[in-house]
Design a protein around this motif. Structure first.
Motif, PDB file in Angstrom:
ATOM      1  N   GLU A   1       6.916  -8.280   7.335  1.00  0.00           N
ATOM      2  CA  GLU A   1       6.239  -9.357   6.606  1.00  0.00           C
ATOM      3  C   GLU A   1       4.774  -9.471   7.051  1.00  0.00           C
ATOM      4  OE1 GLU A   1       7.228 -10.757   4.057  1.00  0.00           O
ATOM      5  OE2 GLU A   1       9.409 -10.967   4.068  1.00  0.00           O
ATOM      6  N   ASP A   2       4.514  -9.241   8.346  1.00  0.00           N
ATOM      7  CA  ASP A   2       3.126  -9.258   8.831  1.00  0.00           C
ATOM      8  C   ASP A   2       2.316  -8.138   8.182  1.00  0.00           C
ATOM      9  OD1 ASP A   2       3.631 -11.422  10.454  1.00  0.00           O
ATOM     10  OD2 ASP A   2       3.852 -10.249  12.299  1.00  0.00           O
ATOM     11  N   VAL A   3       2.933  -6.956   8.079  1.00  0.00           N
ATOM     12  CA  VAL A   3       2.255  -5.818   7.450  1.00  0.00           C
ATOM     13  C   VAL A   3       1.941  -6.130   5.988  1.00  0.00           C
ATOM     14  CG1 VAL A   3       2.651  -3.474   6.585  1.00  0.00           C
ATOM     15  CG2 VAL A   3       3.048  -3.994   8.992  1.00  0.00           C
ATOM     16  N   LEU A   4       2.907  -6.736   5.292  1.00  0.00           N
ATOM     17  CA  LEU A   4       2.665  -7.082   3.889  1.00  0.00           C
ATOM     18  C   LEU A   4       1.531  -8.090   3.746  1.00  0.00           C
ATOM     19  CD1 LEU A   4       5.191  -5.435   3.234  1.00  0.00           C
ATOM     20  CD2 LEU A   4       5.867  -7.250   1.670  1.00  0.00           C
ATOM     21  N   GLN A   5       1.431  -9.024   4.683  1.00  0.00           N
ATOM     22  CA  GLN A   5       0.331  -9.980   4.640  1.00  0.00           C
ATOM     23  C   GLN A   5      -1.009  -9.265   4.820  1.00  0.00           C
ATOM     24  OE1 GLN A   5       0.322 -13.086   3.855  1.00  0.00           O
ATOM     25  NE2 GLN A   5      -1.785 -13.620   4.395  1.00  0.00           N
ATOM     26  N   ASP A   6      -1.064  -8.326   5.776  1.00  0.00           N
ATOM     27  CA  ASP A   6      -2.293  -7.553   5.985  1.00  0.00           C
ATOM     28  C   ASP A   6      -2.609  -6.690   4.769  1.00  0.00           C
ATOM     29  OD1 ASP A   6      -2.503  -8.638   8.503  1.00  0.00           O
ATOM     30  OD2 ASP A   6      -1.666  -6.900   9.546  1.00  0.00           O
ATOM     31  N   ALA A   7      -1.558  -6.116   4.157  1.00  0.00           N
ATOM     32  CA  ALA A   7      -1.764  -5.280   2.965  1.00  0.00           C
ATOM     33  C   ALA A   7      -2.300  -6.117   1.807  1.00  0.00           C
ATOM     34  CB  ALA A   7      -0.454  -4.609   2.561  1.00  0.00           C
ATOM     35  N   TRP A   8      -1.802  -7.340   1.690  1.00  0.00           N
ATOM     36  CA  TRP A   8      -2.284  -8.224   0.620  1.00  0.00           C
ATOM     37  C   TRP A   8      -3.761  -8.542   0.830  1.00  0.00           C
ATOM     38  CZ3 TRP A   8      -4.449 -13.111   0.438  1.00  0.00           C
ATOM     39  CH2 TRP A   8      -4.557 -13.677  -0.834  1.00  0.00           C
ATOM     40  N   LEU A   9      -4.163  -8.788   2.073  1.00  0.00           N
ATOM     41  CA  LEU A   9      -5.571  -9.079   2.356  1.00  0.00           C
ATOM     42  C   LEU A   9      -6.446  -7.870   2.013  1.00  0.00           C
ATOM     43  CD1 LEU A   9      -5.178 -10.941   5.779  1.00  0.00           C
ATOM     44  CD2 LEU A   9      -5.783 -11.944   3.564  1.00  0.00           C
TER      45      LEU A   9
ATOM     46  N   THR B   1       2.001   1.997   4.529  1.00  0.00           N
ATOM     47  CA  THR B   1       2.445   3.064   5.434  1.00  0.00           C
ATOM     48  C   THR B   1       1.517   3.186   6.634  1.00  0.00           C
ATOM     49  OG1 THR B   1       3.450   4.310   3.616  1.00  0.00           O
ATOM     50  CG2 THR B   1       2.941   5.534   5.624  1.00  0.00           C
ATOM     51  N   ASN B   2       0.229   3.184   6.384  1.00  0.00           N
ATOM     52  CA  ASN B   2      -0.717   3.350   7.491  1.00  0.00           C
ATOM     53  C   ASN B   2      -0.773   2.121   8.391  1.00  0.00           C
ATOM     54  OD1 ASN B   2      -1.794   6.067   7.180  1.00  0.00           O
ATOM     55  ND2 ASN B   2      -2.636   5.355   5.246  1.00  0.00           N
ATOM     56  N   LEU B   3      -0.639   0.935   7.817  1.00  0.00           N
ATOM     57  CA  LEU B   3      -0.567  -0.277   8.633  1.00  0.00           C
ATOM     58  C   LEU B   3       0.684  -0.242   9.515  1.00  0.00           C
ATOM     59  CD1 LEU B   3      -1.627  -3.018   6.057  1.00  0.00           C
ATOM     60  CD2 LEU B   3      -2.863  -2.431   8.154  1.00  0.00           C
ATOM     61  N   SER B   4       1.794   0.231   8.937  1.00  0.00           N
ATOM     62  CA  SER B   4       3.042   0.326   9.691  1.00  0.00           C
ATOM     63  C   SER B   4       2.933   1.369  10.800  1.00  0.00           C
ATOM     64  CB  SER B   4       4.202   0.676   8.752  1.00  0.00           C
ATOM     65  OG  SER B   4       4.398  -0.325   7.776  1.00  0.00           O
ATOM     66  N   LEU B   5       2.293   2.489  10.490  1.00  0.00           N
ATOM     67  CA  LEU B   5       2.088   3.528  11.501  1.00  0.00           C
ATOM     68  C   LEU B   5       1.306   2.985  12.691  1.00  0.00           C
ATOM     69  CD1 LEU B   5       1.237   6.850   9.604  1.00  0.00           C
ATOM     70  CD2 LEU B   5       2.991   6.532  11.348  1.00  0.00           C
ATOM     71  N   ASN B   6       0.230   2.265  12.401  1.00  0.00           N
ATOM     72  CA  ASN B   6      -0.595   1.703  13.473  1.00  0.00           C
ATOM     73  C   ASN B   6       0.213   0.731  14.326  1.00  0.00           C
ATOM     74  OD1 ASN B   6      -2.774   3.128  12.499  1.00  0.00           O
ATOM     75  ND2 ASN B   6      -3.602   1.416  11.315  1.00  0.00           N
TER      76      ASN B   6
END
Length: 288
Positions: free
Chosen positions: A27-35, A57-62
């Motif tokens: 859910e944190d990754v999705l929030q960052d992706a939305w931003l 994918t890249n946010l999750s990798l990091n």
């Protein structure tokens, strides 16, 4: 017109969740992706879905790379966060089967990049060329990673084809035996080589190491259920990570989840998640 982020949100959640094994982190990754999506030049994005999948994918990798050190110092066995899924798998095409706890546990043994390549290719059906574009790596390299990851998963992934009716019957027997505190009845539904992993994260009672054998596992399970803080708790069947499992609630709130594999009509691999920080996905069905 529907916003592409909202249109593909469940796919994006599934991608992040399978990469991380964590509802909260997904859910944190999705929030960052939305931003990221909200601040992007939409006119320059030809394929919004591909852009969003690449971003997630890249946010999750990091995040996965940075969290590896934390997991190495984790207290006791690390298990993924359980997730309530719809009983009707047809309604959960992005989540059913591919989020089984057994698979998520095996995915933990891959490197972050191997995990991303395996999921994108084997689960979501992206071509090697598309994955190469998402990860910004040469296609031959992606093919090698995909082959290595697939062999690794095939060698370690438990394979149990369970009749749904049989699974319902065994689950019901297990719940009845545990609720009644009947040691012999619990042992009867456990396979001779049963193994129990429990994840308390150092916050609640859990075995720091795997437990082996019906007697040891059954006694430990009944001991936990008899503790004052769990007295009055309720065990009930629930579809967890695409499979019928057991949800444990205390005063109506999720307190634990059990998922398992069956072999010859008995429970063989039992995974017990009781870490209070990892139970958010049992209160609601995230990703919607």
């Amino acid at each position: 017109m529907t916003d592409p982020y909202l249109e593909h949100r469940r796919l994006l959640f599934a991608t992040a969740y399978q990469m991380l094994g964590s509802v909260a982190e997904a859910e944190d990754v999705l929030q960052d992706a939305w931003l990221t999506w909200n601040s992007a030049d939409r006119a320059a994005i030809r394929h919004p879905k591909a852009y969003l999948v690449r971003t997630v994918t890249n946010l999750s990798l990091n995040r996965l790379t940075s969290s590896r050190a934390t997991r190495e110092t984790y207290v006791g066995p690390w298990l993924p966060e359980p997730l309530l899924t719809a009983p009707d798998a047809a309604q959960e095409t992005e989540l059913a089967d591919t989020v089984s706890t057994a698979l998520l546990v095996v995915l933990e043994t891959l490197s972050p990049v191997e995990r991303a390549v395996f999921l994108l290719h084997e689960v979501f059906g992206y071509s090697h060329a598309e994955i190469a574009d998402i990860l910004e790596r040469p296609e031959p390299t992606v093919r090698q990673i995909a082959h290595r990851a697939r062999e690794h998963i095939q060698a370690r992934r438990p394979r149990f084809d369970t009749d749904p009716v049989e699974r319902e019957e065994v689950t019901a027997r297990f719940i009845t035996a545990c609720a009644g505190g009947d040691l012999n009845a619990v042992m009867e539904v456990l396979a001779p080589d049963v193994t129990l992993w429990s994840d308390g994260g150092g916050k609640v009672t859990a075995a720091r190491r795997p437990l082996y054998g019906p007697d040891h596992v059954a006694r430990w399970m009944l001991g936990v259920l008899a503790k004052p803080q769990t007295a009055g708790g309720v065990l009930r069947p629930a579809t967890i990570n695409g499979e019928l499992g057991v949800l444990f609630t205390v005063q109506g709130l999720p307190a634990g989840a059990l998922t398992f594999d069956l072999a010859d009509g008995r429970i063989q691999n039992l995974r017990m998640q009781v870490n209070p920080d990892k139970l958010g996905g049992l209160a609601t069905r995230p990703g919607h």
